[in-house]
Design an enzyme around this catalytic site. Sequence first.
Site, PDB file in Angstrom:
ATOM      1  CD  GLU A 286      44.380  42.657  45.986  1.00 42.12           C
ATOM      2  OE1 GLU A 286      43.810  43.190  46.937  1.00 42.12           O
ATOM      3  OE2 GLU A 286      45.423  43.110  45.480  1.00 42.12           O
ATOM      4  CG  ASP A 290      47.395  42.084  43.228  1.00 34.15           C
ATOM      5  OD1 ASP A 290      47.303  43.261  43.635  1.00 34.15           O
ATOM      6  OD2 ASP A 290      47.040  41.102  43.907  1.00 34.15           O
ATOM      7  CB  SER A 484      45.925  45.801  47.386  1.00 32.83           C
ATOM      8  OG  SER A 484      45.503  44.801  48.228  1.00 32.83           O
TER       9      SER A 484
END
Length: 565
Positions: A286, A290, A484
């Site tokens: 993640e 990001d 996400s």
Amino acid sequence: MVAICMCLSLVSLFSLAYASSHASHGMVVRERHDRVPNGFVHSGVAPSDVVLNLRIGLAQGNFPGLEEALYAVSTPGSELYGHHLSKEEAEAFVEPTAETSTSIKSWLASHGLSATAATPAGDWLKLSLTVEQANELLDANFSTFTHKNTGRQTIRTLSYSVPAELTTHITFVHPTVLFPMKPFGTGLNFKSLGKAKRDSDAASASCENEFTPACIQELYGIPTKRATQESNHLAVTGSLGNFANKADLKFFLTQFRKDLPVSTTFSLQTLDGGSNSQKRSEAGSEADLDTQYTIGIASGVPVTFISVGNDDNDGIGGFLDIIEFLLNETSVPHVLSTSYGFDENYLTTDIVTPVCNAYAQLGARGTSLLFASGDGGVSGGQFTSDCTTFIPTFPSTCPFVTSVGGTAGLHPETAANFSAGGFSTLFPMPSYQAEAVNWFLSGLGSTFSGLFNASGRAYPDLSAVGVNVPIVWEGKVGTVDGTSCSTPITAGMIALLNDELIAAKKSPLGFLNPFIYQNSDIFTDITAGTNPGCGTNGFIAGKGWDPVTGVGSPVFAKLRTAVGL
Ligand SMILES: *[C@@H]1O[C@H](CO)[C@@H](O)[C@H](O)[C@H]1NC(C)=O
Ligand SMILES: *[C@@H]1O[C@H](CO)[C@@H](O)[C@H](O)[C@H]1NC(C)=O
Ligand SMILES: *[C@@H]1O[C@H](CO)[C@@H](O)[C@H](O)[C@H]1NC(C)=O
Ligand SMILES: *[C@@H]1O[C@H](CO)[C@@H](O)[C@H](O)[C@H]1NC(C)=O
């Protein structure tokens, strides 16, 4: 944003503020569970000398004033549009009244305790005290609970009380009855493309299979030239133990953004014992996603990765730590991208309201806050059929942030079936979206009646690509799916607009929603797809705003014109 586990249930939690029935020596129960939340077992009384770090929320002096100021600076056409508040101006609205501060102080002093400010305005306090003192102060019974799956122990109480005369002065005491929960967004389903090293022409792979930065730039017309404004600032929040890896980023840039200097990287901000291990085996997919998609889309914009530690054990993914840190910054980031969240049904008004109000302060000061809507369609953070009502996600349901849903497919762009969307059960619908949402509701009729609250804040606000997005993780290239992906992509676009605005001596965009709904026709309306969950097919993405893809996906050139560039 694939969730790992939300193994507890707080459905039995009910707030009894202002109740007078269960009063002992002038104390009223503030919140209590009638049994141990699902997923935890009681394992005995907590040792009386263990030190707890509590936060106490104080009633804000004039939140309605802050809210009014937020809308004045964020609504195009308003005389004050773009005139964001200074730190001091925002704090002046939320500072507790002298009466509130004094009465809380003397209550604590009467127990031999004193607190320090956790936020610069003093509306949140920090208090360290022993279990024995906390039990006495709050009429509580702090005990040790063990999480059934992880074996992790935590100290919580099944109920707490505050003095009757203070009920209107105190907004929350945390952590007390809210059991620790892992945010969704901490585990992505990484589909390795099976190659440790890629061909030099990998970036030209078909967009059908890998939706690379080049595909995204083409789809949304995003400029590839580097931003120029040093003062422009995009921040990415991390959650506990999810580390952003610089070697992965470097490999990503060599594969997918050959035109950017390979040295392009993020700066690091650690909070409360946070770190950012660079061991490749500890890279978080993640965090890698990001950082790679903010840096990979917002070409040349300074990016900060905020890594939160466990020192305060806030039990909600470090969200409180991050807010306290940002509120204390003299100059706030222009964009904040967060791909973590919670199912709203695990939370209570006591905790979501102060968090959401803090986001309003950041918005009023000029930050665009973007949050992933979740990957479980109408069932929330992650897909489940096992729900009797639709599950909204927080912070997406906070009316003062922008919620980003997901899309898939090129011809035409359709809704991703995981794109979480729906209606809050805790926050009412803000006026900026009422027209668009009521139009949707009138078309929906009585479908799904009883499964959602039609007067709640509706989300997402907009959406962007979230399927087959390639990242580098632990040295390997693979694709991930989820809102996400959509969130850092959108955040990157907003940061590029801010770069041009700052270069033109204009204000950055700040809180986006009034702008988005005023200009809903400049977005690409997504009119195919649904977001199944809870044993239903979910809402349908149709003409206009819908609770699958919001107003649609962004088109850079149209945004540029709409913001006056
Ligand atoms: C805010 O930052 C200042 C300067 O870094 C620091 O001295 C102060 O303790 C911080 N205040 C809070 C409430 O964290
Ligand atoms: C606190 O909880 C323990 C364990 O359940 C129980 O034995 C004890 O009686 C409780 N104490 C109070 C004051 O309620
Ligand atoms: C969503 O779409 C994917 C890919 O087409 C499919 O595998 C999955 O089963 C769908 N999920 C739901 C909940 O329908
Ligand atoms: C529906 O939402 C409104 C506005 O937030 C709230 O006042 C009301 O209590 C909610 N109703 C239910 C049944 O959750």
